[in-house]
Every structure is written in structure tokens, then in C-alpha cells.
Design an enzyme around this catalytic site. Structure first.
Site, short mmCIF file in Angstrom:
data_model
loop_
_atom_site.label_atom_id
_atom_site.label_comp_id
_atom_site.label_asym_id
_atom_site.label_seq_id
_atom_site.Cartn_x
_atom_site.Cartn_y
_atom_site.Cartn_z
N ASN A 104 0.83 -1.20 0.00
CA ASN A 104 0.00 0.00 0.00
C ASN A 104 0.86 1.26 0.00
OD1 ASN A 104 -1.97 -1.91 0.19
ND2 ASN A 104 -2.41 -1.53 2.35
N VAL A 105 0.35 2.29 -0.65
CA VAL A 105 1.08 3.57 -0.73
C VAL A 105 0.40 4.63 0.13
CG1 VAL A 105 1.93 3.06 -3.06
CG2 VAL A 105 -0.25 4.31 -2.78
N ASP A 106 -0.55 4.21 0.99
CA ASP A 106 -1.40 5.17 1.70
C ASP A 106 -0.81 5.69 3.03
OD1 ASP A 106 -3.67 2.39 2.40
OD2 ASP A 106 -1.87 3.04 3.51
N HIS A 121 5.87 -0.52 -2.68
CA HIS A 121 5.39 0.21 -3.86
C HIS A 121 5.43 1.72 -3.67
CE1 HIS A 121 3.01 -3.68 -4.99
NE2 HIS A 121 4.29 -3.79 -5.23
N CYS A 129 11.83 13.31 -8.30
CA CYS A 129 12.20 13.88 -9.59
C CYS A 129 12.05 12.82 -10.68
CB CYS A 129 13.65 14.38 -9.55
SG CYS A 129 14.18 15.04 -11.14
N CYS A 153 10.51 19.84 -10.40
CA CYS A 153 11.63 19.64 -9.48
C CYS A 153 12.55 20.85 -9.51
CB CYS A 153 12.41 18.39 -9.92
SG CYS A 153 13.83 18.04 -8.86
N GLY A 192 -5.01 -9.22 3.25
CA GLY A 192 -5.71 -8.33 2.33
C GLY A 192 -5.00 -8.09 1.01
N THR A 193 -4.41 -9.15 0.47
CA THR A 193 -3.79 -9.02 -0.86
C THR A 193 -4.31 -10.10 -1.80
OG1 THR A 193 -1.74 -8.89 -2.13
CG2 THR A 193 -1.72 -10.36 -0.21
N SER A 194 -4.48 -9.74 -3.07
CA SER A 194 -4.97 -10.71 -4.06
C SER A 194 -3.84 -11.64 -4.52
CB SER A 194 -5.54 -9.95 -5.27
OG SER A 194 -4.54 -9.09 -5.81
N1 APR Z 1 -10.17 -7.54 4.73
C1 APR Z 1 -9.32 -8.48 4.18
N2 APR Z 1 -9.16 -8.64 2.83
C2 APR Z 1 -9.89 -7.84 2.03
C3 APR Z 1 -10.81 -6.88 2.52
C4 APR Z 1 -10.93 -6.76 3.95
N3 APR Z 1 -11.77 -5.90 4.48
N4 APR Z 1 -11.39 -6.25 1.46
C5 APR Z 1 -10.85 -6.79 0.33
N5 APR Z 1 -9.94 -7.75 0.69
C6 APR Z 1 -9.10 -8.54 -0.20
C7 APR Z 1 -9.70 -8.89 -1.55
O1 APR Z 1 -10.39 -10.10 -1.49
C8 APR Z 1 -8.45 -9.01 -2.42
O2 APR Z 1 -7.93 -10.33 -2.38
O3 APR Z 1 -7.97 -7.73 -0.49
C9 APR Z 1 -7.45 -8.06 -1.77
C10 APR Z 1 -7.18 -6.76 -2.53
O4 APR Z 1 -6.58 -7.10 -3.73
P1 APR Z 1 -6.10 -5.97 -4.78
O5 APR Z 1 -7.17 -4.99 -4.95
O6 APR Z 1 -5.61 -6.70 -5.97
O7 APR Z 1 -4.91 -5.23 -4.02
P2 APR Z 1 -3.39 -5.70 -3.79
O8 APR Z 1 -3.26 -7.16 -3.63
O9 APR Z 1 -2.85 -4.85 -2.72
O10 APR Z 1 -2.73 -5.27 -5.20
C11 APR Z 1 -1.36 -5.40 -5.37
O11 APR Z 1 -1.42 -4.19 -7.44
O12 APR Z 1 -2.43 -2.53 -8.56
C12 APR Z 1 -1.25 -2.89 -7.95
O13 APR Z 1 0.42 -1.55 -6.97
C13 APR Z 1 -0.91 -1.97 -6.81
O14 APR Z 1 -0.08 -2.54 -4.60
C14 APR Z 1 -1.02 -2.87 -5.58
C15 APR Z 1 -0.79 -4.25 -6.16
#
Ligand code: APR
Length: 247
Positions: A104-106, A121, A129, A153, A192-194
Site C-alpha cells: 500500500n502507498v497510503d 510500492h 524527480c 523539481c 488483504g492481498t490478491s
Molecule cells: N479484509 C481483508 N481482505 C480484504 C478486505 C478486507 N476488508 N477487502 C478486500 N480484501 C481482499 C480482496 O479479497 C483481495 O484479495 O484484499 C485483496 C485486494 O486485492 P487488490 O485490490 O488486488 O490489491 P493488492 O493485492 O494490494 O494489489 C497489489 O497491485 O495494482 C497494484 O500496486 C498496486 O499494490 C497494488 C498491487
């Protein structure tokens, strides 16, 4: 309903762990109101990553790219860390050898009190720059010139968001830290990542090959699910505080 038995099992492993590595994705910030990328209302469903998050897109239309990042800054600026971020920050202070890597970049982990966050990321609150002079500027809290302007810059080149775009390589030092944490941990938490975007998606697999217990915390199945030793299906903001209570 969070799987109580899996929660207890994980708590037991965390208590005896020598080193724990956590990696988060957009899902942990979903409950803070920050859109994910690939979810039902995800950014990449509504916007073209190729028009907004590549070096070619920036070269083609830096104004459009900055408009989009300012829009995201607007959303993230109003967001607060949620119980998931806060629980991870507390776990970090309770468990020795705990590392936190995020895609996450947040900046919400840091606002929740997490230290030494490995930002794979980049961070949306920094600009750097685009000409390569190495200048980096913190932009949290300060408007970057006229809303539609492309910031410049001090060397005269354009400034760009300090985030990693598609087709770009990650910062070598950061990926080295994340790889070391994955290789040396006893427990790897993928939150929480895909698990679709590499090299980040390779970290839990590396940890698993090195003998760690890989745990997936996610509301949905992902390509990582079959490789995980433990799966906690639920929202990060609910599962992580519940885990903390079992420690
Ligand atoms: N709690 C847990 N998991 C959750 C929740 C929640 N409340 N809400 C959504 N999710 C899960 C979804 O099921 C999904 O598997 O979080 C995941 C989010 O996946 P993405 O949107 O693909 O995000 P991410 O895995 O962080 O993407 C990776 O892709 O687009 C680029 O640079 C960007 O860092 C990012 C990278």
C-alpha cells in the site's frame, strides 16, 4: 464467523515464533474507505492502469496522472487507520522479530503507529524527480501547486508520485529487506492481498518454501489460498483484533 480454532492455532504459533513477517495489500485499507484495486468497486475496474500508472502514461499525459493521484490523495487524506492497522501496530510492539511489509502507498500503517514499514510500492505522500536527479519531497499536508499543475523539481524536470508503476522495478534495498524477512520468519501473515502482483506475491511462497507457516487473512480466496497453511476468512479489521485477544 472467524474460525476460532484456526485463530487459536495461529496465536499459539505467534507466541512461540522467533520471527514473524506480515505483508499487507489494499484489503487492509478497504475498511478505511480506501478503494482496493481489483475488488468489485476497485480502481482498475473504473480506471485504466495503463493510462494512469505506467511511466509511459506519465510521459504521455503527466497532468492526467497527477489529477488522478491528487484525487487518491484526497480520499486517503480523509481516511483513518482502522482496527486492522492498529492491531498490526500493537502486534509489532508485542512480538519480537516482527517485520511489516506493505504494497500500500497510503501511509496508514505509519499513522497507526507501525515502525520501519517496508513500503514496496512507495508512498503517495512523496514526490520524486522524474528526471533522475534523486530529489524526493514529502508532500503530506501541502498542496502541490495549482490543482491542475504538474509540479516541477528544483532541477527543472517534472516531479512524479514516488510510487512504483507497472513495468518499473522495485527499490532494491526494500525488496532485499522484504525477501530477508520472508526467508527468516517462522510465521508469514498475508493480509488483504490478491497475491497477483509480483514480486510481492512471491514473498509468502518464499516463506513457505523456507518452512514458515503461511497464513492468509482475506475475505476471499486468492491464488495463495491453496499454498496457505492456515486461512482466516474474514475482514482484516475484525480478524487481527480477534487474533490479538487470543495472544
Ligand atoms: N479484509 C481483508 N481482505 C480484504 C478486505 C478486507 N476488508 N477487502 C478486500 N480484501 C481482499 C480482496 O479479497 C483481495 O484479495 O484484499 C485483496 C485486494 O486485492 P487488490 O485490490 O488486488 O490489491 P493488492 O493485492 O494490494 O494489489 C497489489 O497491485 O495494482 C497494484 O500496486 C498496486 O499494490 C497494488 C498491487
Amino acid at each position: 464467523m472467524i474460525d476460532a480454532q484456526a485463530l487459536g492455532q495461529l496465536a499459539g504459533r505467534l507466541r512461540s515464533a522467533r520471527a514473524v513477517a506480515a505483508m499487507t495489500g489494499a484489503g487492509i485499507s478497504a475498511e478505511s474507505g480506501v478503494p482496493t484495486f481489483r475488488g468489485p468497486d476497485g480502481l482498475w475496474r473504473n480506471y485504466s492502469a495503463m493510462d494512469l500508472a505506467t511511466p509511459q502514461a506519465f510521459a504521455r499525459d503527466p497532468r492526467l496522472v497527477w489529477q488522478w493521484y491528487r484525487w487518491r490523495q484526497g480520499i486517503i487524506g480523509k481516511a483513518e487507520p482502522n482496527p486492522g492497522h492498529l492491531a498490526l501496530a500493537r502486534l509489532q510492539s508485542r512480538i519480537s522479530g516482527f517485520t511489516l511489509t506493505t504494497q500500500n502507498v497510503d501511509g496508514l500503517h505509519q499513522r497507526a503507529g507501525s515502525a520501519h514499514v517496508i513500503e514496496l510500492h512507495g508512498n503517495i505522500w512523496r514526490a520524486r524527480c522524474a528526471g533522475g536527479c534523486g530529489f524526493v519531497r514529502d508532500v503530506a499536508g501541502e498542496p502541490l501547486g495549482e490543482p491542475d499543475a504538474v509540479p516541477v523539481c528544483r532541477c527543472g524536470a517534472l516531479l512524479r508520485p514516488d510510487v512504483v508503476w507497472f513495468g518499473e522495478s522495485l527499490d532494491a534495498a526494500r525488496i532485499e529487506l522484504a525477501v530477508r524477512a520472508a526467508r527468516d520468519c517462522d510465521v508469514f501473515l498475508a493480509v488483504g492481498t490478491s497475491a497477483l502482483v509480483h514480486p510481492a506475491a512471491g514473498l509468502p511462497l518464499l516463506a513457505g518454501r523456507a518452512g514458515a507457516l503461511v497464513v492468509e487473512i482475506n475475505v476471499d480466496e486468492t491464488p495463495l489460498t491453496p499454498q496457505a497453511g492456515l486461512v482466516l476468512r474474514g475482514k482484516a479489521a475484525e480478524v487481527l483484533p480477534a487474533l490479538e485477544l487470543r495472544l
